[in-house]
Scaffold this motif. Structure first.
Motif, PDB file in Angstrom:
ATOM      1  N   LEU A 201      50.435 -12.883  -6.424  1.00  0.00           N
ATOM      2  CA  LEU A 201      51.320 -14.030  -6.576  1.00  0.00           C
ATOM      3  C   LEU A 201      52.489 -13.660  -7.491  1.00  0.00           C
ATOM      4  O   LEU A 201      52.289 -13.098  -8.568  1.00  0.00           O
ATOM      5  CB  LEU A 201      50.557 -15.204  -7.195  1.00  0.00           C
ATOM      6  CG  LEU A 201      49.442 -15.819  -6.359  1.00  0.00           C
ATOM      7  CD1 LEU A 201      48.453 -16.558  -7.263  1.00  0.00           C
ATOM      8  CD2 LEU A 201      50.034 -16.789  -5.336  1.00  0.00           C
ATOM      9  N   VAL A 202      53.710 -14.003  -7.059  1.00  0.00           N
ATOM     10  CA  VAL A 202      54.895 -13.721  -7.876  1.00  0.00           C
ATOM     11  C   VAL A 202      55.884 -14.880  -7.741  1.00  0.00           C
ATOM     12  O   VAL A 202      55.951 -15.532  -6.697  1.00  0.00           O
ATOM     13  CB  VAL A 202      55.602 -12.414  -7.453  1.00  0.00           C
ATOM     14  CG1 VAL A 202      54.742 -11.214  -7.778  1.00  0.00           C
ATOM     15  CG2 VAL A 202      55.968 -12.444  -5.986  1.00  0.00           C
ATOM     16  N   PRO A 203      56.652 -15.151  -8.796  1.00  0.00           N
ATOM     17  CA  PRO A 203      57.656 -16.223  -8.695  1.00  0.00           C
ATOM     18  C   PRO A 203      58.837 -15.781  -7.832  1.00  0.00           C
ATOM     19  O   PRO A 203      59.233 -14.608  -7.863  1.00  0.00           O
ATOM     20  CB  PRO A 203      58.088 -16.425 -10.147  1.00  0.00           C
ATOM     21  CG  PRO A 203      57.842 -15.102 -10.805  1.00  0.00           C
ATOM     22  CD  PRO A 203      56.615 -14.542 -10.134  1.00  0.00           C
ATOM     23  N   LEU A 204      59.374 -16.712  -7.050  1.00  0.00           N
ATOM     24  CA  LEU A 204      60.624 -16.431  -6.360  1.00  0.00           C
ATOM     25  C   LEU A 204      61.746 -16.445  -7.395  1.00  0.00           C
ATOM     26  O   LEU A 204      61.774 -17.293  -8.280  1.00  0.00           O
ATOM     27  CB  LEU A 204      60.898 -17.488  -5.289  1.00  0.00           C
ATOM     28  CG  LEU A 204      59.912 -17.567  -4.118  1.00  0.00           C
ATOM     29  CD1 LEU A 204      60.404 -18.598  -3.094  1.00  0.00           C
ATOM     30  CD2 LEU A 204      59.740 -16.213  -3.451  1.00  0.00           C
ATOM     31  N   LEU A 205      62.691 -15.522  -7.261  1.00  0.00           N
ATOM     32  CA  LEU A 205      63.800 -15.413  -8.204  1.00  0.00           C
ATOM     33  C   LEU A 205      65.124 -15.545  -7.458  1.00  0.00           C
ATOM     34  O   LEU A 205      65.239 -15.114  -6.308  1.00  0.00           O
ATOM     35  CB  LEU A 205      63.758 -14.072  -8.935  1.00  0.00           C
ATOM     36  CG  LEU A 205      62.463 -13.754  -9.701  1.00  0.00           C
ATOM     37  CD1 LEU A 205      62.542 -12.345 -10.296  1.00  0.00           C
ATOM     38  CD2 LEU A 205      62.190 -14.786 -10.783  1.00  0.00           C
ATOM     39  N   ASP A 206      66.125 -16.128  -8.130  1.00  0.00           N
ATOM     40  CA  ASP A 206      67.443 -16.241  -7.514  1.00  0.00           C
ATOM     41  C   ASP A 206      68.240 -14.959  -7.743  1.00  0.00           C
ATOM     42  O   ASP A 206      67.718 -13.966  -8.271  1.00  0.00           O
ATOM     43  CB  ASP A 206      68.185 -17.478  -8.031  1.00  0.00           C
ATOM     44  CG  ASP A 206      68.523 -17.399  -9.525  1.00  0.00           C
ATOM     45  OD1 ASP A 206      68.437 -16.300 -10.124  1.00  0.00           O
ATOM     46  OD2 ASP A 206      68.882 -18.445 -10.091  1.00  0.00           O
ATOM     47  N   GLU A 207      69.515 -14.983  -7.350  1.00  0.00           N
ATOM     48  CA  GLU A 207      70.350 -13.782  -7.436  1.00  0.00           C
ATOM     49  C   GLU A 207      70.506 -13.285  -8.866  1.00  0.00           C
ATOM     50  O   GLU A 207      70.770 -12.096  -9.103  1.00  0.00           O
ATOM     51  CB  GLU A 207      71.736 -14.053  -6.838  1.00  0.00           C
ATOM     52  CG  GLU A 207      71.723 -14.645  -5.438  1.00  0.00           C
ATOM     53  CD  GLU A 207      71.438 -16.138  -5.441  1.00  0.00           C
ATOM     54  OE1 GLU A 207      71.815 -16.847  -6.411  1.00  0.00           O
ATOM     55  OE2 GLU A 207      70.795 -16.605  -4.481  1.00  0.00           O
ATOM     56  N   ASP A 208      70.347 -14.190  -9.830  1.00  0.00           N
ATOM     57  CA  ASP A 208      70.495 -13.824 -11.237  1.00  0.00           C
ATOM     58  C   ASP A 208      69.157 -13.532 -11.910  1.00  0.00           C
ATOM     59  O   ASP A 208      69.085 -13.379 -13.132  1.00  0.00           O
ATOM     60  CB  ASP A 208      71.229 -14.934 -11.998  1.00  0.00           C
ATOM     61  CG  ASP A 208      72.629 -15.171 -11.454  1.00  0.00           C
ATOM     62  OD1 ASP A 208      73.323 -14.179 -11.156  1.00  0.00           O
ATOM     63  OD2 ASP A 208      73.031 -16.342 -11.312  1.00  0.00           O
ATOM     64  N   GLY A 209      68.101 -13.489 -11.108  1.00  0.00           N
ATOM     65  CA  GLY A 209      66.789 -13.181 -11.664  1.00  0.00           C
ATOM     66  C   GLY A 209      66.089 -14.348 -12.307  1.00  0.00           C
ATOM     67  O   GLY A 209      65.090 -14.165 -13.023  1.00  0.00           O
ATOM     68  N   ARG A 210      66.577 -15.567 -12.078  1.00  0.00           N
ATOM     69  CA  ARG A 210      65.946 -16.751 -12.654  1.00  0.00           C
ATOM     70  C   ARG A 210      64.939 -17.349 -11.672  1.00  0.00           C
ATOM     71  O   ARG A 210      65.147 -17.286 -10.453  1.00  0.00           O
ATOM     72  CB  ARG A 210      67.005 -17.801 -13.004  1.00  0.00           C
ATOM     73  CG  ARG A 210      67.995 -17.346 -14.075  1.00  0.00           C
ATOM     74  CD  ARG A 210      69.128 -18.336 -14.226  1.00  0.00           C
ATOM     75  NE  ARG A 210      69.883 -18.468 -12.980  1.00  0.00           N
ATOM     76  CZ  ARG A 210      71.069 -19.067 -12.878  1.00  0.00           C
ATOM     77  NH1 ARG A 210      71.618 -19.606 -13.953  1.00  0.00           N
ATOM     78  NH2 ARG A 210      71.692 -19.135 -11.723  1.00  0.00           N
ATOM     79  N   PRO A 211      63.867 -17.958 -12.189  1.00  0.00           N
ATOM     80  CA  PRO A 211      62.873 -18.577 -11.294  1.00  0.00           C
ATOM     81  C   PRO A 211      63.502 -19.658 -10.426  1.00  0.00           C
ATOM     82  O   PRO A 211      64.338 -20.447 -10.885  1.00  0.00           O
ATOM     83  CB  PRO A 211      61.854 -19.171 -12.267  1.00  0.00           C
ATOM     84  CG  PRO A 211      61.997 -18.350 -13.516  1.00  0.00           C
ATOM     85  CD  PRO A 211      63.459 -18.024 -13.605  1.00  0.00           C
ATOM     86  N   VAL A 212      63.141 -19.669  -9.168  1.00  0.00           N
ATOM     87  CA  VAL A 212      63.663 -20.642  -8.207  1.00  0.00           C
ATOM     88  C   VAL A 212      62.882 -21.945  -8.327  1.00  0.00           C
ATOM     89  O   VAL A 212      61.649 -21.950  -8.245  1.00  0.00           O
ATOM     90  CB  VAL A 212      63.558 -20.090  -6.772  1.00  0.00           C
ATOM     91  CG1 VAL A 212      63.842 -21.172  -5.740  1.00  0.00           C
ATOM     92  CG2 VAL A 212      64.508 -18.918  -6.595  1.00  0.00           C
TER      93      VAL A 212
END
Length: 226
Positions: free
Chosen positions: A194-205
């Motif tokens: 399990l891993v968090p989805l991240l946006d283009e800036d590496g922040r959690p979605v």
């Protein structure tokens, strides 16, 4: 007061469905662009009362102002429905959720890395077995040990499955704990944790980003005429 992020979203989904290439959007064959009716405030209160937890704000607003589920990322957003007086999510993998543990915090850490390394080192190799049946038996026993660790119920306490991507790959919305409101990818079927989805800036979605980003991409695909 209506959350402005969700104003017009139902209409936008309808426009995508009617677009010249709506069928080309991944997952459309699953959700068929149907958006279920929103929950009433009384229904949401009843849902949260049964669960014993307040759902993340972005998701609550979606349920109230857009719909209880339907068209959305991948094969769609799992709908939450009342069945024989009890609320539950429905979809491929929704039964993995322990509704009695949603108020528990989602764990900050996964399994002990040392334990995982030891398990991986113990994975049977076919060349070590002279008989195919012996290898199959050993592999089955190892799979059971691996799944007992990777799929332990406490690993997804405080979270709900909200979508699936096919081939037993799913996405979870974290309801409780320090990761509350974020979306996590679940590819444990492929031995990926399990891993968090991240946006283009590496922040959690978060839920709103997850859904509206999908909608923007769906609009680009479905409304573009080549």
């Amino acid at each position: 007061m209506t959350d402005q992020r969700w104003v017009g979203v139902r209409q936008r989904v309808g426009a995508v469905a009617a677009g010249p290439a709506g069928g080309k959007v991944f997952g459309a064959s699953g959700h068929r662009w149907v958006v279920e009716d929103p929950l009433t405030r009384d229904e949401l209160a009843e849902l949260e009362g049964q669960l014993g937890v307040r759902l993340p704000e972005e998701y609550r607003a979606f349920l109230l102002h857009v719909g209880a589920g339907g068209a959305g990322p991948a094969y769609g957003l799992f709908p939450v429905r009342r069945v024989q007086g009890r609320w539950r999510w429905e979809g491929d993998g929704a039964e993995m959720v322990d509704l009695s543990r949603l108020a528990e915090p989602f764990p900050d850490q996964g399994p002990d890395p040392k334990l995982l390394r030891e398990l991986l080192a113990q994975c049977p190799e076919e060349d070590d077995f002279g008989d195919t049946e012996d290898f199959d038996d050993a592999m089955e026993a190892w799979d059971e040990r691996w799944e007992a660790v990777m799929f332990a119920p406490e690993r997804t306490a405080g979270a709900i499955v909200i979508s699936h991507l096919g081939c037993a790959q799913r996405e979870w919305l974290i309801v409780s704990g320090s990761h509350r409101g974020t979306i996590w990818s679940d590819c444990r079927v492929d031995d990926v944790d399990l891993v968090p989805l991240l946006d283009e800036d590496g922040r959690p979605v978060t839920f709103a980003h997850w859904y509206t980003d999908w909608l923007r991409k769906a609009e680009h695909t479905a409304l573009s005429v080549s």
